[in-house]
Design an enzyme around this catalytic site. Structure first.
Site, mmCIF file in Angstrom:
data_model
loop_
_atom_site.group_PDB
_atom_site.id
_atom_site.type_symbol
_atom_site.label_atom_id
_atom_site.label_comp_id
_atom_site.label_asym_id
_atom_site.label_seq_id
_atom_site.Cartn_x
_atom_site.Cartn_y
_atom_site.Cartn_z
ATOM 1 N N CYS A 17 41.296 33.225 33.626
ATOM 2 C CA CYS A 17 42.647 32.486 33.585
ATOM 3 C C CYS A 17 43.620 33.592 31.441
ATOM 4 O O CYS A 17 42.914 32.288 31.203
ATOM 5 C CB CYS A 17 43.835 31.241 34.030
ATOM 6 S SG CYS A 17 44.737 30.810 33.407
ATOM 7 N N LYS A 64 35.212 34.729 38.797
ATOM 8 C CA LYS A 64 36.043 35.797 38.352
ATOM 9 C C LYS A 64 36.149 35.793 36.800
ATOM 10 O O LYS A 64 36.051 34.532 35.736
ATOM 11 C CB LYS A 64 37.012 35.257 38.794
ATOM 12 C CG LYS A 64 38.278 36.448 38.485
ATOM 13 C CD LYS A 64 39.422 36.297 39.699
ATOM 14 C CE LYS A 64 40.366 37.602 39.256
ATOM 15 N NZ LYS A 64 40.821 37.550 37.789
ATOM 16 N N GLY A 123 41.369 45.025 38.132
ATOM 17 C CA GLY A 123 42.091 45.188 36.760
ATOM 18 C C GLY A 123 42.894 46.353 36.380
ATOM 19 O O GLY A 123 42.714 48.257 37.375
ATOM 20 N N ARG A 148 48.242 42.024 41.273
ATOM 21 C CA ARG A 148 50.370 42.350 41.340
ATOM 22 C C ARG A 148 50.193 43.866 41.653
ATOM 23 O O ARG A 148 51.268 43.355 42.413
ATOM 24 C CB ARG A 148 50.271 42.795 39.689
ATOM 25 C CG ARG A 148 49.885 41.613 38.312
ATOM 26 C CD ARG A 148 50.342 42.251 37.465
ATOM 27 N NE ARG A 148 49.616 42.840 37.137
ATOM 28 C CZ ARG A 148 49.099 44.156 35.570
ATOM 29 N NH1 ARG A 148 50.083 44.099 35.295
ATOM 30 N NH2 ARG A 148 48.848 44.371 35.302
#
Length: 339
Positions: free
Chosen positions: A106, A146, A207, A231
């Protein structure tokens, strides 16, 4: 060599697809919305924040206990206190989860300044202890990680990959940027390929997976076991089905813009809608539209005008103007460059 244990209820062929965990986005409601358009193989929850006073967040827990998408869900945790991470992992193992995932990537400053999330990458020694304790605690199902390439550089990258091996991690989701890169700049797929070669577990490449064609290119470049999309799944909920079509060497079915308009309607109907003021609801929807709009028109007119709207009526009138009037127009297969 460690092998990721796939739930018996789901028989998957490689490559895998996963929806990346995104705080305030990948809740139960959004998982159900995505499921309308073709779910990924795996969901990951928003992170359960772990500290000495933390308890399992009921709304995040609902994305596990009330999930009817038929897809396995990994429960993600984030924290730095080993005893409380172990406690939380053991609690999560009491639920029907695909596995426990540790967030070590994060990039939010409020998180990494507390040495959690991406902040863990500054201390391989701490990572070693955390992975060791959690591996013992999560022994009847997959334990996954992750992470990013490093904090501000890749100095600890290979050392941490060796820890992934040492502690028999079952699956690694790797975002090809550093923590300080956040979501900007080039994604280093070459280093994801290095990770694929170095670790014994499957790797999901993460990514800037913005289209099915890009997913195919990244898989070819990295040799990864699959892709994790974040996203760009907000902007294109059809992306997981499109990836599967490309992998089957099928043409991608075009998406009419009118279907995009229906997706926006679904996003508007968030379960909390009755309790949210209209202005706040419009702002929340715009967060999604900032990605959707990039594939609507090549000049970026819809994006620019959308950002100027202030009310539901203004916003939906604009959506109708761009997405409903001409029923022959289709959604772009990738975001328009330069918009």
């Amino acid at each position: 060599m460690s092998q990721v244990s796939l739930p018996q209820s789901l028989h998957l062929d490689l490559p895998l697809t996963a929806l990346a965990p995104m705080q305030d986005v990948t809740n139960l409601w959004f998982m159900k919305v995505i499921n309308q358009y073709g779910s990924p193989d795996y969901f990951f929850t928003e992170y359960f924040r772990v500290n000495e006073t933390s308890r399992l967040n009921p709304s995040i827990l609902a994305s596990i206990t009330e999930n009817d998408t038929s897809r396995p869900v990994f429960a993600q945790m984030m924290g730095e206190s080993i005893p409380h991470l172990v406690r939380t992992a053991q609690e999560l193992c009491g639920y029907n989860i695909a596995g426990v995932d540790l967030n070590m990537g994060c990039p939010a400053p409020r998180i990494y300044r507390k040495k959690a999330g991406g902040g863990l990458l500054l201390s391989p020694e701490k990572v070693n202890r955390i992975l060791g304790e959690l591996r013992q605690a999560v022994n009847d199902r997959p334990f996954t990680v992750k992470m990013r390439l490093g904090f501000e550089n890749t100095d600890t990258f290979y050392q941490i990959l060796d820890l992934i091996n040492h502690h028999n991690i079952d699956l690694l989701s790797l975002h090809g940027r550093t923590v300080l890169d956040r979501y900007h700049g080039r994604v280093n797929y070459d280093l994801i390929a290095e990770a694929v070669r170095r670790v014994n577990c499957p790797v999901l490449a993460n990514g800037n997976i913005y289209s099915a064609a890009q997913a195919l290119s990244v898989l070819a470049q990295t040799g990864a076991a699959g892709v994790m999309v974040g996203r760009w799944a907000i902007g294109n909920p059809w992306i997981f089905d499109q990836i599967r079509q490309v992998l089957r060497l099928e043409p991608i079915a075009p998406v009419p813009l009118v279907e995009v308009r229906k997706y926006i309607d679904r996003l508007w109907q968030t379960p909390a809608a009755p309790n949210i003021p209209e202005r706040a609801r419009v702002s929340y929807l715009k967060m999604f539209l900032n990605y959707i709009a990039l594939s609507v028109d090549s000049e970026g007119v819809f994006l620019r005008l959308m950002r100027q709207t202030q009310t539901q009526a203004e916003l939906f009138h604009l959506c109708d103007r761009f997405l409903v009037v001409d029923t022959t127009q289709t959604f772009a297969l990738a975001p328009y460059s330069g918009v």
